[in-house]
Write an enzyme that holds these catalytic residues in place. Structure first.
Site, mmCIF file in Angstrom:
data_model
loop_
_atom_site.group_PDB
_atom_site.id
_atom_site.type_symbol
_atom_site.label_atom_id
_atom_site.label_comp_id
_atom_site.label_asym_id
_atom_site.label_seq_id
_atom_site.Cartn_x
_atom_site.Cartn_y
_atom_site.Cartn_z
ATOM 1 N N GLU A 470 2.138 1.781 -0.808
ATOM 2 C CA GLU A 470 1.863 1.622 0.619
ATOM 3 C C GLU A 470 3.028 1.050 1.424
ATOM 4 O O GLU A 470 2.928 0.966 2.651
ATOM 5 C CB GLU A 470 0.613 0.761 0.813
ATOM 6 C CG GLU A 470 -0.646 1.486 0.387
ATOM 7 C CD GLU A 470 -1.879 0.611 0.468
ATOM 8 O OE1 GLU A 470 -2.971 1.159 0.351
ATOM 9 O OE2 GLU A 470 -1.746 -0.623 0.637
ATOM 10 N N GLU A 614 -5.257 -10.915 -6.215
ATOM 11 C CA GLU A 614 -4.686 -9.588 -6.024
ATOM 12 C C GLU A 614 -3.244 -9.515 -6.512
ATOM 13 O O GLU A 614 -2.835 -8.510 -7.089
ATOM 14 C CB GLU A 614 -4.764 -9.197 -4.548
ATOM 15 C CG GLU A 614 -4.273 -7.800 -4.262
ATOM 16 C CD GLU A 614 -4.493 -7.377 -2.828
ATOM 17 O OE1 GLU A 614 -4.266 -6.191 -2.516
ATOM 18 O OE2 GLU A 614 -4.909 -8.226 -2.007
#
Length: 678
Positions: A470, A614
């Site tokens: 991304e 994460e």
């Protein structure tokens, strides 16, 4: 360092807890530091309860499928539901809190999804309580409390129902239903979500062991519009242990047409089932889930960690629904509770291999939103179905407008299609393929046929996308996007052949002409203008798995060796190292695979329960996406399982040198067992 010193060092984690690595099922914390505490979740696929360092408190109660427009980004968000397990306890008139207790310990029993807290209150009492998000009852929870008096004491115990700040129009009710053998005290609250879209309701009741007529008298108190409670008092003799419980239900109008009454009905049902039966059937349900397990011989800490990952994947999903988990599952309000490719590509494959019946819910979630995906394609000038990058209850695009992933991260459509195809591959269910798989596969194939720009043979380009990596925004011909589109088109063709249907001949033409670029030295290029920049996460390496675009081991190795050096040590998610693990295990390099296996999650752990964040050093657990990627590295990497058009097969793989064996049980619809030895 001596072997003994190394052993002791290995037991200490973040200096705030002791993790007993030899126990594969129980994670224990013997020192609770509220300033460095990251809660762990007890959930049943519908209700998530997040632990707190405060006695008799829970941090969050989250319900799957309950969204409303508020907060971040003018999009639908998860809501905090009524906190129906907050309580207080007074002993001899003094309220228990974190300051006046000692020897507080907490533990999670992953085998039976029970969270237990114990502590002492001076020389007067020892207290233990456990809570459960009951697996057999999707909307019901239970807290079981026992108080052992060291000397004669008087207690007052209360269940407190408080409305979260975001809710409005709160109404509180108390009712007693008297029957010949039982009195049912119901503490009930209802409120509207921020826009009034949803009605959220919760109800609970005390469960006593005494016979009717000898039960403590329950008193109701209304404090204000947002809080009320019920309580009872009891004298406990020295040496006596007194036990009681609270059962409660939470449900919304997203789940039931009559949520207020249904919350009370479900609580009455739990009350009359009784504590023992509630726990018995909960444990039976979890025993059934654990028939599908991953067993590591030779690495106790890895075994415990893998059980934790599986536990969270099982906790955040549920068969018989049309719900799909968000990146943080039911561990809070992270990522607004939205559904991304995290569900379809990272969590789903592990569930599909171990529990196809649960995985079916995730595909059903997408199927029920197919019409909205078709409208989304139409609005963008394309044909077929274009699935949103972030999805909530309706299936419209829920990405905040400032994030370019919403309008441009198009590989999500192929990810949905891959999940649908793999469901057929594992189950071989042709009726499902006809009724639901084919509509998904054909509509997504139509999307890609209209999405490509036809610039000549070999140049059916897919331009202006956000890559799977991304950090690469608005680039052309992203490797993963292009390869996933190719496989989407090919799988639609295969599905048509299986079903005896006519495929669009254009699908194959398009598939044959979508480019996958390479550098002069043969390394697969991430996108047209890529020139060796750092990457956020795996992109090219996904062409070897979960895609099968690249199958040549030498090419897989070449791409691995190139891109593993482009992932920085911070700010990247756990799935990338999970993919490196998987591919190196398949290439026969078990020790290098093990390096990436440990690197995938150990730097991401937070105390006191080793919950995964994460990113390395991150503080936003629980990251179920990462857990899904790491579990895939065990199943499809070290375990060599492979999803093929004819079912699950096993290919060659290599274990780490310090593992004696890997046993995977309950695989696929036939619940097979696979054993891999060093």
């Amino acid at each position: 360092m001596s072997k003994k010193s190394m052993f002791v060092f290995g037991l200490v984690f973040f200096c705030s807890t002791i993790v007993y690595a030899q126990d594969q099922w129980v994670i224990k914390a013997d020192k609770i530091d509220p300033a460095n505490y990251y809660g762990i979740t007890v959930a049943n696929g519908m209700i998530g309860i997040v632990s707190s360092p405060e006695p008799f408190k829970v941090k969050n109660v989250v319900l799957a499928g309950a969204y409303d427009l508020y907060g971040r980004g003018r999009v639908s968000n998860f809501l905090n539901s009524f906190n129906l397990l907050n309580m207080y306890l007074e002993i001899n008139g003094n309220r228990i809190d974190a300051k006046n207790i000692s020897n507080m310990k907490q533990q999670l029993d992953m085998q039976h999804a029970a969270f237990t807290t114990t502590f002492d209150y001076g020389d007067e009492a020892s207290i233990k309580y456990s809570y459960y998000s009951l697996r057999q009852l999707p909307f019901t929870v239970l807290m079981d409390i026992s108080i052992t008096a060291k000397k004669a004491i008087n207690i007052t115990a209360a269940s407190v129902m408080e409305a979260p700040d975001a809710l409005k129009d709160v109404q509180n009710y108390y009712n007693e239903i008297d029957r010949p053998h039982v009195t049912i005290s119901l503490l009930t609250s209802t409120a509207k979500s921020p826009t009034g879209k949803l009605q959220l309701c919760a109800s609970n009741s005390f469960l006593f062991n005494e016979t009717h007529g000898l039960e403590p008298r329950v008193v109701h108190e209304m404090w204000d519009n947002n809080m009320h409670l019920m309580k009872f008092s009891k004298a406990i003799a020295a040496g006596q242990t007194y036990q009681y419980a609270v059962a409660g239900s939470s449900i919304t109008s997203a789940h039931d047409a009559d949520p207020l009454n249904q919350a009370e009905r479900l609580t009455i049902f739990a009350k009359l089932e009784g504590r023992d039966r509630l726990i018995k059937f909960h444990e039976m349900a979890w025993d059934s889930l654990w028939h599908s397990d991953i067993k590591i011989d030779g690495d106790p800490q890895a075994q415990q960690d893998v059980h934790s990952m599986l536990y969270h994947l099982y906790s955040f999903s549920r068969a018989g629904t049309a719900y799909s988990p968000s990146p943080m599952g039911l561990s809070g309000l992270g990522y607004n509770g939205h559904v991304f490719w995290d569900a379809d590509l990272w969590m789903y494959p592990a569930l599909l291999v171990l529990h196809p019946e649960i995985a079916k819910s995730l595909v059903e979630y997408r199927y029920q939103r197919l019409a909205v995906a078709k409208q989304n394609a139409f609005e963008h000038g394309y044909k077929g179905a274009m699935f949103p990058w972030e999805s909530a209850d309706s299936g419209v695009e829920e990405t905040p407008v400032w994030a370019l992933t919403g309008p441009f991260e198009h590989h999500i459509t192929a990810d949905v299609a891959l999940a649908a195809w793999n469901y057929y591959c594992v189950t071989q269910d042709k009726q499902w393929l006809l009724e639901k798989g084919w509509p998904l596969l054909s509509a997504t194939a139509d999307f890609w046929a209209s999405r490509v720009e036809r610039n000549g043979i070999g140049h059916y380009d897919i331009k202006d996308v956000v890559a799977a990596d991304e950090w690469a925004e608005n680039i052309d011909n992203d490797a993963f996007t292009n390869a996933a589109a190719i496989e989407n088109l090919q799988h639609a063709n295969l599905a048509a052949k299986i079903l005896g249907l006519k495929a669009d001949p254009d699908w194959q033409i398009v598939a044959q002409n979508i480019p996958i670029a390479k550098f002069p030295d043969g390394v697969t290029k991430e996108f047209d203008t890529y020139n060796g920049e750092g990457i956020k996460q795996a992109d090219v390496n996904l062409l070897a798995y979960p895609l099968k675009t690249i199958t040549d081991p030498s090419q897989i190795k070449k791409d691995l060796e190139y891109y593993e050096t482009r992932v920085p040590n911070a700010g990247t998610p756990a799935m990338t190292q999970g993919i490196f693990t998987l591919l190196y295990a398949r290439l026969g390099n078990g020790d290098k695979a093990y390096h990436f296996f440990k690197d995938a999650y150990e730097p991401n752990l937070n105390p006191p329960f080793r919950v995964i964040a994460e990113t390395k050093g991150g503080t936003n657990p629980y990251f179920a996406t990462g857990a899904g990627g790491i579990i895939q590295s065990l199943l499809m990497g070290f375990g060599g399982l492979d999803i093929t058009p004819t079912g699950i097969e096993q290919i060659k793989s290599k274990l780490p040198g310090n593992w004696k064996s890997l046993t995977i049980t309950g695989v696929g619809i036939d619940k097979k067992t696979f054993v891999i030895k060093l």
